[in-house]
Design a protein around this motif. Structure first.
Motif, PDB file in Angstrom:
ATOM      1  N   ARG A 193      -9.741   5.702  -1.627  1.00 38.92           N
ATOM      2  CA  ARG A 193      -9.347   6.104  -2.982  1.00 38.92           C
ATOM      3  C   ARG A 193      -7.823   6.134  -3.019  1.00 38.92           C
ATOM      4  O   ARG A 193      -7.177   6.728  -2.156  1.00 38.92           O
ATOM      5  CB  ARG A 193      -9.905   7.474  -3.341  1.00 38.92           C
ATOM      6  N   TYR A 194      -7.267   5.462  -4.031  1.00 36.87           N
ATOM      7  CA  TYR A 194      -5.817   5.388  -4.188  1.00 36.87           C
ATOM      8  C   TYR A 194      -5.487   5.439  -5.668  1.00 36.87           C
ATOM      9  O   TYR A 194      -6.012   4.642  -6.447  1.00 36.87           O
ATOM     10  CB  TYR A 194      -5.278   4.097  -3.558  1.00 36.87           C
ATOM     11  N   MET A 195      -4.651   6.384  -6.041  1.00 30.71           N
ATOM     12  CA  MET A 195      -4.261   6.605  -7.431  1.00 30.71           C
ATOM     13  C   MET A 195      -5.490   6.728  -8.335  1.00 30.71           C
ATOM     14  O   MET A 195      -5.544   6.174  -9.424  1.00 30.71           O
ATOM     15  CB  MET A 195      -3.305   5.520  -7.903  1.00 30.71           C
ATOM     16  N   GLY A 196      -6.498   7.442  -7.818  1.00 35.71           N
ATOM     17  CA  GLY A 196      -7.687   7.752  -8.592  1.00 35.71           C
ATOM     18  C   GLY A 196      -8.758   6.689  -8.614  1.00 35.71           C
ATOM     19  O   GLY A 196      -9.862   6.937  -9.090  1.00 35.71           O
ATOM     20  N   ARG A 197      -8.462   5.505  -8.108  1.00 35.29           N
ATOM     21  CA  ARG A 197      -9.434   4.407  -8.120  1.00 35.29           C
ATOM     22  C   ARG A 197      -9.961   4.143  -6.723  1.00 35.29           C
ATOM     23  O   ARG A 197      -9.303   4.456  -5.730  1.00 35.29           O
ATOM     24  CB  ARG A 197      -8.793   3.131  -8.670  1.00 35.29           C
TER      25      ARG A 197
ATOM     26  N   ASN B 106      -4.236  -1.164  -3.447  1.00 33.72           N
ATOM     27  CA  ASN B 106      -4.871  -1.621  -4.683  1.00 33.72           C
ATOM     28  C   ASN B 106      -5.058  -3.131  -4.757  1.00 33.72           C
ATOM     29  O   ASN B 106      -5.790  -3.617  -5.614  1.00 33.72           O
ATOM     30  CB  ASN B 106      -4.085  -1.127  -5.899  1.00 33.72           C
TER      31      ASN B 106
ATOM     32  N   GLU C 196      -8.353  11.314  -2.323  1.00 35.30           N
ATOM     33  CA  GLU C 196      -7.141  10.555  -2.614  1.00 35.30           C
ATOM     34  C   GLU C 196      -6.283  10.381  -1.362  1.00 35.30           C
ATOM     35  O   GLU C 196      -5.857  11.372  -0.751  1.00 35.30           O
ATOM     36  CB  GLU C 196      -6.340  11.277  -3.712  1.00 35.30           C
ATOM     37  N   ARG C 197      -6.071   9.123  -0.961  1.00 39.10           N
ATOM     38  CA  ARG C 197      -5.252   8.754   0.201  1.00 39.10           C
ATOM     39  C   ARG C 197      -5.708   9.431   1.492  1.00 39.10           C
ATOM     40  O   ARG C 197      -4.943   9.610   2.429  1.00 39.10           O
ATOM     41  CB  ARG C 197      -3.784   9.052  -0.049  1.00 39.10           C
TER      42      ARG C 197
ATOM     43  N   GLU D  61      -1.120  -3.172   0.686  1.00 40.63           N
ATOM     44  CA  GLU D  61      -1.190  -2.447  -0.580  1.00 40.63           C
ATOM     45  C   GLU D  61      -2.643  -2.024  -0.789  1.00 40.63           C
ATOM     46  O   GLU D  61      -3.538  -2.871  -0.727  1.00 40.63           O
ATOM     47  CB  GLU D  61      -0.751  -3.332  -1.748  1.00 40.63           C
TER      48      GLU D  61
ATOM     49  N   HIS E 126       0.804   5.939   1.615  1.00 36.70           N
ATOM     50  CA  HIS E 126       0.943   4.877   0.616  1.00 36.70           C
ATOM     51  C   HIS E 126       0.296   3.560   1.004  1.00 36.70           C
ATOM     52  O   HIS E 126      -0.038   2.761   0.136  1.00 36.70           O
ATOM     53  CB  HIS E 126       2.419   4.622   0.298  1.00 36.70           C
TER      54      HIS E 126
END
Length: 119
Positions: free
Chosen positions: A40-44, A86, A17-18, A84, A72
């Motif tokens: 991987r960001y916020m689990g995805r 995502n 994650e991040r 971003e 972030h």
């Protein structure tokens, strides 16, 4: 119905994650190898061509180190463009509003897969 083609990018555990991005290559429509990365960001898991939208240089000067200090935003180490994670949309810097080129990936069986028929 035909099965879709996919290839393994890495083990799921390689994407923290991040954390550091995993670098890989894809072959474009012209048969050229292009650098890419997965994060991987916020689990995805998200994947993009590794090319800043300001000037097409790779985002990471140090292999896989793409997140800013806050964790972030992926940031272009050359120009400071913030993206971003995502959506790939540039939210700060010289290419505001443009997007990184997204690549279709999915996670299954503890692996990260690139959906090669959609590249």
């Amino acid at each position: 119905m035909a099965e879709s083609a996919a290839r393994v990018i890495c083990a799921s555990s390689a994407l923290v994650e991040r954390g550091l991005a995993v670098r890989f290559t894809v072959t474009d429509a012209n048969g050229q190898q292009r650098p890419a990365l997965a994060v991987r960001y916020m689990g995805r898991v998200y994947a993009y061509l590794n090319a800043c939208q300001h000037i097409p240089v790779e985002l990471d000067l140090q292999d896989g180190n793409v997140f800013d200090l806050s964790g972030h935003y992926p940031v272009c180490s050359m120009h400071g463009a913030l993206y971003e994670p995502n959506s790939g949309r540039c939210v700060g810097g010289p290419c505001r509003g443009r997007k990184l080129t997204a690549l279709p990936v999915h996670e299954a069986d503890d692996l990260i897969w690139l959906d090669t028929d959609a590249v």
